[in-house]
Scaffold this motif. Structure first.
Motif, short mmCIF file in Angstrom:
data_model
loop_
_atom_site.label_atom_id
_atom_site.label_comp_id
_atom_site.label_asym_id
_atom_site.label_seq_id
_atom_site.Cartn_x
_atom_site.Cartn_y
_atom_site.Cartn_z
N CYS A 51 0.43 -1.22 0.02
CA CYS A 51 -0.01 0.04 0.08
C CYS A 51 1.03 1.31 0.04
N GLN A 52 0.56 2.09 -1.16
CA GLN A 52 1.24 3.44 -1.18
C GLN A 52 0.30 4.27 -0.48
N VAL A 53 0.95 5.60 -0.31
CA VAL A 53 0.06 6.81 0.16
C VAL A 53 -1.09 7.02 -0.81
N PHE A 54 -2.40 7.19 -0.38
CA PHE A 54 -3.40 7.68 -1.31
C PHE A 54 -2.95 9.01 -1.35
N PRO A 55 -3.55 9.53 -2.77
CA PRO A 55 -4.48 8.96 -3.66
C PRO A 55 -3.84 7.90 -4.40
N PHE A 56 -4.41 7.06 -4.86
CA PHE A 56 -3.76 5.98 -5.73
C PHE A 56 -4.18 6.30 -7.16
N ASP A 57 -3.31 6.32 -8.19
CA ASP A 57 -3.44 6.44 -9.50
C ASP A 57 -3.39 5.02 -10.08
N VAL A 58 -4.59 4.68 -10.88
CA VAL A 58 -4.54 3.36 -11.39
C VAL A 58 -4.79 3.46 -12.93
N ALA A 59 -4.37 2.47 -13.86
CA ALA A 59 -4.42 2.85 -15.34
C ALA A 59 -4.58 1.07 -15.69
N THR A 60 -4.49 0.43 -14.76
CA THR A 60 -4.85 -1.27 -15.13
C THR A 60 -5.66 -1.99 -14.10
N GLU A 61 -6.20 -3.10 -14.38
CA GLU A 61 -7.01 -3.85 -13.62
C GLU A 61 -6.12 -4.33 -12.44
N ILE A 62 -4.89 -4.72 -12.48
CA ILE A 62 -4.27 -4.96 -11.45
C ILE A 62 -3.98 -3.82 -10.42
N ALA A 63 -3.74 -2.50 -10.91
CA ALA A 63 -3.53 -1.50 -9.96
C ALA A 63 -4.81 -1.09 -9.48
#
Length: 181
Positions: A51-63
């Motif tokens: 877990c990284q610090v939020f906010p999370f940037d996602v561009a894939t299903e896995i992310a």
């Protein structure tokens, strides 16, 4: 780790969430519960998202699944997932479930999350979630959920559990199917 040597999967590996579920195999070789994402991983090692610090940037299903897993474990507070590119799912995304006083904002930024008729895009069990500027298409709860007259077969793109609170703003939900009788 565990009684024998293993090789960890790297974030983004095609082996993550790519195995067929087997109810008899509930842990990996190290004793880590399976699955950690929407499906078990291929091989003896189950990937555990860091877990990284939020906010999370996602561009894939896995992310997306990694971000949801981190939100599910987060303490009370406000959290954000920002979709930065359109992508398709190969299975249901991980269920959103955080019983603390945590809130989640999913900002679609007008990108498409395509269920590709392979499963439900979001399953929100017991959280306060706002989905904004998202394009959710081709969710499918008919093929993957046995309809027994209960809630399991509802919600082609989004299933909202009885103790969840969901707000949808400036979003599109298209071509999604579910059965209920």
């Amino acid at each position: 780790g565990g009684p024998t040597f293993t090789h960890a999967l790297l974030s983004g590996s095609v082996a993550i969430d790519a195995a067929a579920a087997n109810p008899e195999i509930i842990t990996d070789q190290r004793g880590i519960a399976r699955p950690q994402g929407s499906a078990p991983d291929i091989g003896a090692y189950e990937f555990e998202p860091v877990c990284q610090v939020f906010p999370f940037d996602v561009a894939t299903e896995i992310a997306l699944n990694e971000a949801i897993a981190c939100y599910n474990e987060a303490p009370a507070g406000d959290y954000e997932i920002n979709v930065t590119s359109s992508f398709s799912l190969t299975a249901d995304s991980l269920a959103i479930s955080n019983s603390t006083a945590a809130t989640l904002a999913i900002n679609g930024n007008n990108h498409i999350i395509d269920g590709d008729d392979k499963g439900r895009i979001f399953e929100i069990l017991d959280s306060e979630v706002t989905i904004s500027e998202a394009i959710l298409k081709d969710g499918n709860a008919e093929d993957n959920y046995p309809c027994d007259g209960y809630l399991a077969c509802r919600g082609g793109a989004i299933y909202i559990g009885p103790s969840a609170s969901v707000t949808i703003l400036q979003s599109t939900i298209a071509n999604s199917v579910a059965s209920y009788f």
